[in-house]
Motif scaffolding. Structure first.
Motif, PDB file in Angstrom:
ATOM      1  N   LEU A  29       0.850  -1.217   0.119  1.00 47.55           N
ATOM      2  CA  LEU A  29       0.023   0.015  -0.104  1.00 47.55           C
ATOM      3  C   LEU A  29       0.942   1.292   0.138  1.00 47.55           C
ATOM      4  N   LYS A  30       1.920   1.423   0.783  1.00 48.60           N
ATOM      5  CA  LYS A  30       2.729   2.610   0.883  1.00 48.60           C
ATOM      6  C   LYS A  30       3.524   2.708  -0.651  1.00 48.60           C
ATOM      7  N   ARG A  31       3.967   1.600  -1.299  1.00 50.05           N
ATOM      8  CA  ARG A  31       4.457   1.556  -2.478  1.00 50.05           C
ATOM      9  C   ARG A  31       3.512   2.145  -3.653  1.00 50.05           C
ATOM     10  N   GLY A  32       2.248   2.235  -3.202  1.00 46.83           N
ATOM     11  CA  GLY A  32       1.123   2.451  -4.233  1.00 46.83           C
ATOM     12  C   GLY A  32       0.432   1.336  -5.159  1.00 46.83           C
ATOM     13  N   VAL A  33       0.691   0.380  -4.789  1.00 48.83           N
ATOM     14  CA  VAL A  33       0.149  -0.839  -5.482  1.00 48.83           C
ATOM     15  C   VAL A  33      -1.199  -0.967  -5.595  1.00 48.83           C
ATOM     16  N   PHE A  34      -1.811  -0.645  -4.400  1.00 44.82           N
ATOM     17  CA  PHE A  34      -3.107  -0.605  -3.995  1.00 44.82           C
ATOM     18  C   PHE A  34      -3.543   0.865  -3.657  1.00 44.82           C
ATOM     19  N   THR A  35      -5.059   1.357  -3.637  1.00 38.32           N
ATOM     20  CA  THR A  35      -5.278   2.597  -3.200  1.00 38.32           C
ATOM     21  C   THR A  35      -5.536   2.248  -1.611  1.00 38.32           C
ATOM     22  N   ASP A  36      -6.334   0.986  -1.472  1.00 34.34           N
ATOM     23  CA  ASP A  36      -6.574   0.682   0.040  1.00 34.34           C
ATOM     24  C   ASP A  36      -6.616  -0.847   0.146  1.00 34.34           C
ATOM     25  N   VAL A  37      -6.134  -1.222   1.193  1.00 34.25           N
ATOM     26  CA  VAL A  37      -6.269  -2.767   1.248  1.00 34.25           C
ATOM     27  C   VAL A  37      -6.360  -3.146   2.744  1.00 34.25           C
ATOM     28  N   ALA A  38      -6.988  -4.348   3.159  1.00 32.59           N
ATOM     29  CA  ALA A  38      -7.125  -4.749   4.536  1.00 32.59           C
ATOM     30  C   ALA A  38      -7.420  -6.266   4.545  1.00 32.59           C
ATOM     31  N   VAL A  39      -7.166  -6.891   5.566  1.00 35.13           N
ATOM     32  CA  VAL A  39      -7.428  -8.284   5.771  1.00 35.13           C
ATOM     33  C   VAL A  39      -8.398  -8.376   7.066  1.00 35.13           C
ATOM     34  N   PHE A  40      -9.505  -9.188   6.724  1.00 35.44           N
ATOM     35  CA  PHE A  40     -10.508  -9.384   7.816  1.00 35.44           C
ATOM     36  C   PHE A  40     -10.800 -10.825   7.933  1.00 35.44           C
ATOM     37  N   GLY A  41     -11.520 -11.023   9.168  1.00 36.28           N
ATOM     38  CA  GLY A  41     -11.501 -12.579   9.576  1.00 36.28           C
ATOM     39  C   GLY A  41     -10.324 -12.905  10.518  1.00 36.28           C
ATOM     40  N   ASP A  42      -9.726 -14.220  10.155  1.00 34.85           N
ATOM     41  CA  ASP A  42      -8.893 -14.700  11.041  1.00 34.85           C
ATOM     42  C   ASP A  42      -7.327 -14.447  10.351  1.00 34.85           C
ATOM     43  N   THR A  43      -6.956 -13.516  11.307  1.00 36.36           N
ATOM     44  CA  THR A  43      -5.431 -12.775  10.863  1.00 36.36           C
ATOM     45  C   THR A  43      -4.361 -13.375  11.841  1.00 36.36           C
ATOM     46  N   ASN A  44      -4.622 -14.529  12.577  1.00 36.80           N
ATOM     47  CA  ASN A  44      -3.266 -15.126  13.362  1.00 36.80           C
ATOM     48  C   ASN A  44      -2.692 -15.773  12.303  1.00 36.80           C
ATOM     49  N   LEU A  45      -1.410 -15.377  11.980  1.00 38.85           N
ATOM     50  CA  LEU A  45      -0.445 -15.713  10.933  1.00 38.85           C
ATOM     51  C   LEU A  45       0.202 -17.279  11.489  1.00 38.85           C
ATOM     52  N   GLU A  46       0.004 -17.683  12.648  1.00 37.70           N
ATOM     53  CA  GLU A  46       0.920 -18.632  13.228  1.00 37.70           C
ATOM     54  C   GLU A  46       0.032 -19.854  13.205  1.00 37.70           C
ATOM     55  N   LEU A  47      -1.342 -20.092  13.189  1.00 37.88           N
ATOM     56  CA  LEU A  47      -2.327 -21.048  13.125  1.00 37.88           C
ATOM     57  C   LEU A  47      -2.055 -22.057  12.200  1.00 37.88           C
ATOM     58  N   PRO A  48      -2.095 -23.250  12.332  1.00 36.79           N
ATOM     59  CA  PRO A  48      -2.179 -24.427  11.067  1.00 36.79           C
ATOM     60  C   PRO A  48      -3.430 -24.334  10.633  1.00 36.79           C
ATOM     61  N   SER A  49      -3.709 -25.130   9.597  1.00 40.07           N
ATOM     62  CA  SER A  49      -5.169 -25.067   8.904  1.00 40.07           C
ATOM     63  C   SER A  49      -6.123 -25.761   9.716  1.00 40.07           C
ATOM     64  N   GLU A  61     -14.305  -1.425 -22.620  1.00 41.83           N
ATOM     65  CA  GLU A  61     -13.846  -2.371 -21.421  1.00 41.83           C
ATOM     66  C   GLU A  61     -12.768  -1.727 -20.737  1.00 41.83           C
ATOM     67  N   LEU A  62     -12.756  -2.058 -19.315  1.00 38.37           N
ATOM     68  CA  LEU A  62     -11.952  -1.588 -18.554  1.00 38.37           C
ATOM     69  C   LEU A  62     -11.149  -2.873 -17.896  1.00 38.37           C
ATOM     70  N   GLU A  63      -9.837  -2.794 -18.075  1.00 33.62           N
ATOM     71  CA  GLU A  63      -8.876  -4.131 -17.619  1.00 33.62           C
ATOM     72  C   GLU A  63      -7.991  -3.848 -16.603  1.00 33.62           C
ATOM     73  N   ILE A  64      -8.230  -4.339 -15.600  1.00 30.20           N
ATOM     74  CA  ILE A  64      -6.906  -4.305 -14.327  1.00 30.20           C
ATOM     75  C   ILE A  64      -6.514  -5.733 -13.867  1.00 30.20           C
ATOM     76  N   SER A  65      -5.236  -5.500 -13.374  1.00 30.11           N
ATOM     77  CA  SER A  65      -4.684  -6.865 -12.962  1.00 30.11           C
ATOM     78  C   SER A  65      -4.306  -6.585 -11.502  1.00 30.11           C
ATOM     79  N   VAL A  66      -4.530  -7.776 -10.772  1.00 29.88           N
ATOM     80  CA  VAL A  66      -4.138  -7.747  -9.357  1.00 29.88           C
ATOM     81  C   VAL A  66      -3.481  -8.810  -9.078  1.00 29.88           C
ATOM     82  N   ASP A  67      -2.213  -8.369  -8.107  1.00 29.16           N
ATOM     83  CA  ASP A  67      -1.250  -9.600  -7.942  1.00 29.16           C
ATOM     84  C   ASP A  67      -1.409  -9.589  -6.416  1.00 29.16           C
ATOM     85  N   LEU A  68      -1.913 -10.684  -5.772  1.00 26.76           N
ATOM     86  CA  LEU A  68      -1.995 -10.704  -4.325  1.00 26.76           C
ATOM     87  C   LEU A  68      -0.959 -11.809  -3.608  1.00 26.76           C
TER      88      LEU A  68
END
Length: 316
Positions: free
Chosen positions: A160-180, A205-212
Motif C-alpha cells: 500500500l505504501k508503494r502505491g500498488v493498491f489504493t486501500d487494502v485490509a485483511v478481515f477474519g482470521d488474521t492469526n499468522l501462526e495457526l495451522p490449517s 472495456e476496462l481491464e485491471i490486474s491484481v497480484d496478491l
C-alpha cells in the motif's frame, strides 16, 4: 534568583502541559469529525444513499454482524443489506449494463509462498459509460481465502505504501501462526482507483490486474503428501462518488458476472504436507535426536565444570 534546575523543571512542566493540550485537542477534532460524518449520513438517509450506513471497507460492515465467512451469510449480506437500497442519481438497471469477467487467474511461484494473479475485465455498455462519465469510481475486489492460506497484513501494508493498491485490509482470521486445522477463513479487500479517462466513453472495456501475495498454513497429514486448497472467483464492485446540484452520494454497484468471458475452472493450490505413513518414523527420529542433543549438552556442562574446578585447585 531561580536556579538552573528550577528553570529546567519549569520548562519541562510547560512542555508537558502543551503536549497534554495537543493530545486533548486532537481527540476533540477526531470526535467532531466522527459526529459530522454521522450527521451527514443521517441527513442523506432520506435521499437513499445506499452506502452511507457502511464502513470504509465492505468486509468491516460484514464482520460487525457475522463471525465467519459462511457462504449463505455472505450472499445474504450482499443482497439484503449491501445492495438493498438504490442510488437515486443512477437508474436501477445500471448494474445490468455493467458486466465483469475474470478471463485470466493463475498461481505464480512455487512452494508455500505464492501469488495469485487475476485479470479482471469490466464490460461497459455505451449507455452505462455516458451515465458514469462525470463520476469518480474505484474498483473493490474481495478475495475470500480458503482456510489453508492467509495474506500477511504487514506485507500488504508495504504494498500500500508503494502505491500498488489504493486501500487494502485483511478481515477474519488474521492469526499468522495457526495451522490449517485450527484456522478460519479470512478475506482480503482491495480498493483500486479507476482513471477518469477510463470512463469517458472512449473504450468499452476496462481491464485491471491484481497480484496478491499469499502464504500456506501448515496443512494436516495426508497420504498423498499434498493438501489441496481451492480458490473461487473474487467478488467485484464499483463504488462511484457522484455529485449533483445540492446532492452527494456514494453508490455501490455490483456488475453482472459474465460467465462467457470468465475461466470455468477454479484455481487449486497443492500444498506439500507430511505423509501420514511417515509420522511414526519422523516422531521416533525426532525424539532420538532431541535425546542425544540433550545428553551432549549435559556431558559438555559436566566436563567444563570439572575443568574449571581443576584449574581453581591448581591456582590455590
Amino acid at each position: 534568583m531561580a536556579t538552573p534546575k528550577h528553570v529546567k523543571f519549569c520548562t519541562h512542566q510547560k512542555v508537558g502541559i502543551l503536549l497534554i493540550f495537543s493530545v486533548g485537542f486532537g481527540f476533540f477534532l477526531q470526535s467532531s469529525s466522527s459526529s459530522s460524518e454521522e450527521t451527514r449520513c443521517e441527513s442523506s438517509s432520506n435521499s437513499n444513499n445506499s452506502y452511507c450506513g457502511f464502513r470504509k471497507y465492505i468486509m468491516e460492515s460484514y464482520f460487525e454482524k457475522h463471525d465467519s465467512l459462511l457462504e449463505p451469510n455472505f450472499q445474504n449480506f450482499i443482497v439484503d443489506e449491501l445492495l438493498f437500497n438504490t442510488c437515486k442519481l443512477l437508474p436501477d438497471n445500471l448494474n445490468h449494463l455493467l458486466r465483469v469477467s475474470v478471463p485470466w487467474r493463475h498461481l505464480i511461484g512455487e512452494g508455500s509462498h505464492r501469488h495469485i494473479s487475476s485479470t479482471i475485465r469490466f464490460h461497459m455498455q455505451p449507455d452505462s459509460m455516458s451515465q458514469l462519465r462525470a463520476h469518480f469510481c474505484k474498483v473493490i475486489i474481495i478475495e475470500r481465502l480458503p482456510t489453508g492460506v492467509f495474506a500477511d497484513p504487514f506485507e500488504l501494508q508495504h504494498m500500500l505504501k508503494r502505491g500498488v493498491f489504493t486501500d487494502v485490509a485483511v478481515f477474519g482470521d488474521t492469526n499468522l501462526e495457526l495451522p490449517s486445522v485450527l484456522s478460519n477463513q479470512s478475506a482480503v479487500e482491495i480498493h483500486m482507483n479507476v482513471a477518469p479517462t477510463s470512463l469517458l466513453g472512449h473504450i468499452s472495456e476496462l481491464e485491471i490486474s491484481v497480484d496478491l501475495p499469499l502464504h500456506a498454513r501448515y496443512p494436516p497429514l495426508d497420504d498423498s503428501g499434498y493438501s489441496e486448497v481451492e480458490f473461487g472467483e473474487p467478488e467485484m464492485f464499483l463504488r462511484c462518488s457522484m455529485e449533483e446540484i445540492g446532492d452527494h452520494e456514494s453508490c455501490l454497484l455490483m456488475p453482472t458476472n459474465d460467465r462467457t468471458g470468465s475461466r470455468t475452472d477454479n484455481v487449486v493450490w497443492r500444498i506439500p504436507s507430511g505423509i501420514r505413513a511417515h509420522a511414526g518414523i519422523v516422531s521416533a527420529v525426532t525424539f532420538l535426536a532431541a535425546s542425544i542433543s540433550t545428553l551432549l549438552i549435559i556431558l559438555t556442562s559436566i566436563f567444563y565444570s570439572d575443568c574449571n574446578l581443576c584449574n581453581n585447585l591448581k591456582e590455590s
